[in-house]
Design a protein around this motif. Structure first.
Motif, PDB file in Angstrom:
ATOM      1  N   GLU A  54      -7.209  55.571  18.994  1.00 17.68           N
ATOM      2  CA  GLU A  54      -8.232  56.314  18.183  1.00 17.68           C
ATOM      3  C   GLU A  54      -8.043  56.583  16.268  1.00 17.68           C
ATOM      4  OE1 GLU A  54      -9.358  61.085  17.587  1.00 17.68           O
ATOM      5  OE2 GLU A  54      -7.789  60.623  18.954  1.00 17.68           O
ATOM      6  N   LEU A  55      -6.860  56.151  16.098  1.00 17.76           N
ATOM      7  CA  LEU A  55      -6.386  55.961  14.916  1.00 17.76           C
ATOM      8  C   LEU A  55      -6.715  54.369  14.717  1.00 17.76           C
ATOM      9  CD1 LEU A  55      -2.244  56.518  15.374  1.00 17.76           C
ATOM     10  CD2 LEU A  55      -3.828  58.052  14.327  1.00 17.76           C
ATOM     11  N   PHE A  56      -7.269  53.445  14.952  1.00 19.10           N
ATOM     12  CA  PHE A  56      -7.873  51.958  14.783  1.00 19.10           C
ATOM     13  C   PHE A  56      -9.302  52.860  14.267  1.00 19.10           C
ATOM     14  CE2 PHE A  56      -5.032  49.314  16.497  1.00 19.10           C
ATOM     15  CZ  PHE A  56      -4.640  48.290  15.483  1.00 19.10           C
ATOM     16  N   ALA A  57     -10.309  53.790  15.538  1.00 23.23           N
ATOM     17  CA  ALA A  57     -11.300  53.429  14.599  1.00 23.23           C
ATOM     18  C   ALA A  57     -11.539  54.319  13.338  1.00 23.23           C
ATOM     19  CB  ALA A  57     -11.487  54.996  16.138  1.00 23.23           C
ATOM     20  N   ASP A  58     -10.969  55.178  13.191  1.00 20.66           N
ATOM     21  CA  ASP A  58     -11.103  56.176  12.181  1.00 20.66           C
ATOM     22  C   ASP A  58     -10.269  55.643  10.703  1.00 20.66           C
ATOM     23  OD1 ASP A  58      -8.767  56.955  12.331  1.00 20.66           O
ATOM     24  OD2 ASP A  58      -8.741  58.769  12.445  1.00 20.66           O
ATOM     25  N   GLY A  59     -10.171  53.931  10.708  1.00 22.86           N
ATOM     26  CA  GLY A  59      -9.779  53.529  10.314  1.00 22.86           C
ATOM     27  C   GLY A  59      -7.955  54.202  10.264  1.00 22.86           C
ATOM     28  N   THR A  60      -7.565  55.051   9.882  1.00 24.45           N
ATOM     29  CA  THR A  60      -6.141  55.283   9.713  1.00 24.45           C
ATOM     30  C   THR A  60      -5.010  53.850   9.879  1.00 24.45           C
ATOM     31  OG1 THR A  60      -6.977  57.464  11.234  1.00 24.45           O
ATOM     32  CG2 THR A  60      -4.038  56.540  10.341  1.00 24.45           C
ATOM     33  N   VAL A  61      -4.855  53.293  11.111  1.00 26.35           N
ATOM     34  CA  VAL A  61      -4.692  51.759  10.485  1.00 26.35           C
ATOM     35  C   VAL A  61      -5.167  50.306  10.593  1.00 26.35           C
ATOM     36  CG1 VAL A  61      -2.823  52.783  11.491  1.00 26.35           C
ATOM     37  CG2 VAL A  61      -4.684  51.879  12.983  1.00 26.35           C
ATOM     38  N   GLY A  62      -4.593  49.753  10.146  1.00 27.04           N
ATOM     39  CA  GLY A  62      -5.762  48.301  10.849  1.00 27.04           C
ATOM     40  C   GLY A  62      -6.501  48.006   9.378  1.00 27.04           C
ATOM     41  N   LYS A  63      -6.398  47.480   8.103  1.00 26.88           N
ATOM     42  CA  LYS A  63      -6.808  47.485   7.270  1.00 26.88           C
ATOM     43  C   LYS A  63      -7.705  46.031   7.084  1.00 26.88           C
ATOM     44  CE  LYS A  63      -6.207  51.665   5.557  1.00 26.88           C
ATOM     45  NZ  LYS A  63      -7.546  52.660   5.659  1.00 26.88           N
TER      46      LYS A  63
END
Length: 403
Positions: A54-63
């Motif tokens: 979910e953190l990957f999906a909403d852009g919180t982590v992984g730029k």
């Protein structure tokens, strides 16, 4: 004193007062506990993985661009993985509770079963001995009544009766005590089964949107194909087929918007797709062409937008009616009722769609047809926005289908 009967001499032990067969309760509490722990651990790992996705999906982590493919996959997976985690952990808890109940029940019934089986053999032997002694006693008494001369002392079954009573008492201690702990175990078993069913069927209650997802996703896939075909038709020809393409495009746009909203509510969509679908149903070119409709002094804004958005339907219906007037001149003169008019529209629609279609002449003409054949700069800008949004929405849908 217990009355002797054939029941006490049978090989099969009678059922308990509760109607149960005295037998060992199957199952390995340690194995069940191990499975329960493994399921709970797996559920916890799923929950952690779902949170990370979910953190990957909403852009919180992984730029960065290297994470875009991961992000798209994470959007599709994290909601389902989270639902699975919610099912696994309660399933493990239900199994663990049953394992503890099984261990308790086996501890409370095991010694009773072995004791009942052992003393039942003593009851059978005592019953047979008592039966033989009682038969001898009754034969002596019968001979006495018939004045048959007999020697020796009269036989007695008192010692055999005492031995039988003692054997029955010992057996009943184990036998009658079997019901209570077994009933507790049966309740635990039913609770475990109900718990697992509740978790897997009702425990994670799927919403209306969740249950609709298979249909919605299939509908969006069909609409994607329809949208591509409509773009091709609108680009290649002008005439009735192009008019029909406009009508169907408007319908497909509304259905696509509803589908994207459904996916968002089910946790499988995103606001970007909803916004793109919403913008896709706005007729920018027609807004420029019919700008006077939006004048608050002449027409309420909201009603004007709906009227503009329905212009494709109005144009198609008007052209179809014009075609019908050439075939049945008095169809709309009052000689025919509304039902007859609608029937003629249905019957003549195939002929209407097959006449008057003309191939566009080159890329420029095709683009102008898609843009609504603009006549000034404002209409050209609005029509270009319509074309851009339609192509952008189609490309996004193709990318989503392939990823």
């Amino acid at each position: 004193m217990t009355e002797n009967s054939f029941l006490y001499s049978r090989a099969d032990m009678p059922h308990t007062p509760g109607g149960r067969e005295v037998r060992s309760i199957d199952g390995s509490p340690s194995s069940i506990a191990a499975h329960a722990t493994a399921i709970e651990d797996l559920g916890q790992k799923m929950a952690s993985a779902a949170l990370t996705l979910e953190l990957f999906a909403d852009g919180t982590v992984g730029k960065g661009e290297s994470f875009e493919a991961i992000r798209e996959q994470a959007k599709k997976v994290h909601a389902d993985l989270s639902t699975a985690a919610k099912r696994y952990r309660p399933s493990g808890e239900a199994l663990a509770a049953y394992g503890r109940s099984l261990e308790t029940a086996q501890g409370a019934t095991g010694w009773r079963v072995s004791g009942a089986e052992r003393t039942w053999e003593e009851v059978r032997a005592a019953s047979l001995a008592l039966g033989g002694a009682t038969a001898e006693k009754r034969e002596w008494e019968r001979n006495e009544r018939n004045d048959v001369e007999q020697t020796g002392t009269a036989p007695s079954d008192a010692s055999e009766q005492a031995a039988f009573d003692a054997a029955v008492e010992d057996w009943e201690y184990y036998w009658s005590g079997f019901d209570a702990p077994t009933e507790t175990w049966e309740g635990a078993y039913e609770a475990a089964c109900s718990g697992l069913e509740k978790v897997n069927e009702d425990g994670v209650s799927d919403s209306f949107w969740d249950n609709s997802m298979p249909f919605v996703e299939a509908m969006l896939a069909v609409l994607l194909v329809v949208g591509i075909l409509l773009i091709i038709v609108a680009f290649v020809v002008t005439g009735p087929l192009a008019l029909l393409a406009g009508v169907l495009a408007a319908v497909a746009g509304v259905l696509s918007l509803l589908g994207e909203i459904a996916k968002l509510n089910a946790g499988r969509g995103d606001w970007q797709s909803v916004a793109l679908a919403a913008v896709g149903i706005i007729p920018f070119g027609k807004l420029a062409k019919f700008a006077t409709f939006v004048n608050p002094g002449k027409f309420p804004q909201l009603t004007a937008v709906f009227r503009i958005a329905g212009d494709d339907f109005a144009q198609y219906g008007s052209k179809l009616d014009d075609f019908l007037k050439t075939r049945i001149p008095d169809l709309f003169e009052g000689a025919h009722g509304l039902n007859s008019q609608n029937l003629m529209r249905v019957l003549y629609t195939p002929k209407f769609l097959l006449q008057g279609n003309v191939r566009v002449d080159g890329w420029r003409a095709g683009w102008q047809a898609l843009a609504g054949n603009p006549t000034n700069a404002a209409q050209a800008i609005g029509g270009a926005a319509d074309v851009y949004v339609r192509f952008l929405g189609t490309l996004a849908g193709v990318n989503s289908a392939l990823s």
